[in-house]
Design a protein around this motif. Structure first.
Motif: not given
Length: 344
Positions: A44-55
């Motif tokens: 459903s949102c494969p980059r969820a972890d990456d997005i949080v870490f990037e932000q």
């Protein structure tokens, strides 16, 4: 010097024990709460972890300005504290983030909570890529983990699938959050009420290795202790002088003091070394060394490897407190308020 050599000589055995405990606890939490999975957002949102870490990384590196709100390096302890204060009230379901009359934000224990602007920024990025998919409760769990990582701690995997609650009540925060003047028995009971052990209480208290606290919370250490001119007798003179230089009089609510006066923005085991040298800032921290029941674990956690290996599993356990999953609750589109009828 003798103590330092002794600590070094047992470092290998302590590290082995810590790593074995890490494996055991990490395995145990895989099925700790039905509905939470490590691969929850795989489709459903494969980059969820990456997005949080990037932000989180972007915010962490931002020099704070009036326009940026509570951005900068403080994002790490701020988000770690938000996750803790969320989980201890109604469970890990994002209620601490809500803006409404009489919400948890208005409770006295939450008077200095920060990081809400950072949550808004992270949530906007998640909504931009995966609308209505990642809950605010999961956002907090991911961001707290990444705050530890950004300040030098170990990465740990966080199971996801939490849903957001509908309400937030100040009185519940006042009732359930621990007080900085509690003793070991009171702290143990407070954590037991959340399904956590005394050992986990000692381990999770190590989060105080980063972050700060308002000066009035240490008045009982510097100004109002019975006798001895109001100063706790066991505090080293030089440490008292240092703290009074930061907090020059009692009842200061707007001035803060770092809880770790040695490495305040590094997630390490210095917190436990401070307990051993009687230079902890909060009395509820110092009691962990003064009490013979918790002191042995404090001494083990003076090893950075031992502490960091145990902290992640303890955080995963905490992140499972009374979670909403499946069709319970909702995925808030804005972390500050529940969705309006008809929202996705």
């Amino acid at each position: 010097m003798a103590r330092i050599h002794r600590d070094v000589s047992v470092l290998g055995s302590m590290a082995l024990v810590a790593l074995c405990l890490y494996c055991g606890v990490a395995g145990a939490v895989l099925n700790y709460t039905p509905g939470l999975r490590y691969d929850f957002y795989k489709n459903s949102c494969p980059r969820a972890d990456d997005i949080v870490f990037e932000q989180m990384t972007e915010i962490f590196k931002t020099k704070p300005t009036a326009q940026d709100g509570d951005f900068g390096k403080n994002v790490a302890p701020d988000l770690l504290r938000l996750h803790f204060h969320d989980c201890f009230v109604r469970g890990c379901e994002g209620s601490v983030l809500m803006d409404k009359p009489g919400s948890e934000k208005t409770a006295p224990p939450n008077g200095r909570l920060e990081g809400f602007d950072a949550v808004d920024k992270i949530k906007a990025a998640l909504e931009g890529e995966c609308p209505g998919t990642v809950s605010c409760a999961d956002l907090l769990a991911f961001a707290a983990r990444d705050g530890v990582r950004l300040t030098g701690g170990f990465f740990y995997r966080v199971p996801a699938g939490r849903r957001d609650g509908y309400d937030s009540i100040a009185a519940e925060a006042t009732k359930n959050l621990p007080d900085p003047r509690m003793n070991v028995d009171q702290l143990t009971l407070n954590f037991k009420n959340q399904g956590l052990t005394r050992d986990e209480m000692v381990i999770l208290s190590g989060a105080h290795t980063i972050g700060d606290v308002a000066c009035h919370h240490i008045d009982n250490r510097l100004y109002t202790y019975p006798g001895n001119n109001g100063v706790v007798p066991s505090l080293p003179r030089a440490f008292v002088k240092k703290l009074k230089g930061i907090c020059p009089r009692p009842n200061l609510f707007d001035i803060t003091v770092d809880m770790d006066q040695v490495t305040p923005i590094r997630f390490d085991s210095q917190y436990y070394k401070n307990l051993a040298s009687k230079t902890s800032v909060l009395s509820s921290d110092q009691v962990l060394y003064d009490d013979v029941r918790t002191r042995p674990l404090v001494r083990v956690l003076e090893s950075k490897l031992a502490f960091l290996s145990k902290f992640g599993p303890a955080m995963v356990r905490m992140g499972n407190i009374n979670v909403l999953t499946g069709n319970q609750g909702e995925v808030r589109l804005n972390c500050r308020r529940k969705n309006s009828p008809g929202s996705a």
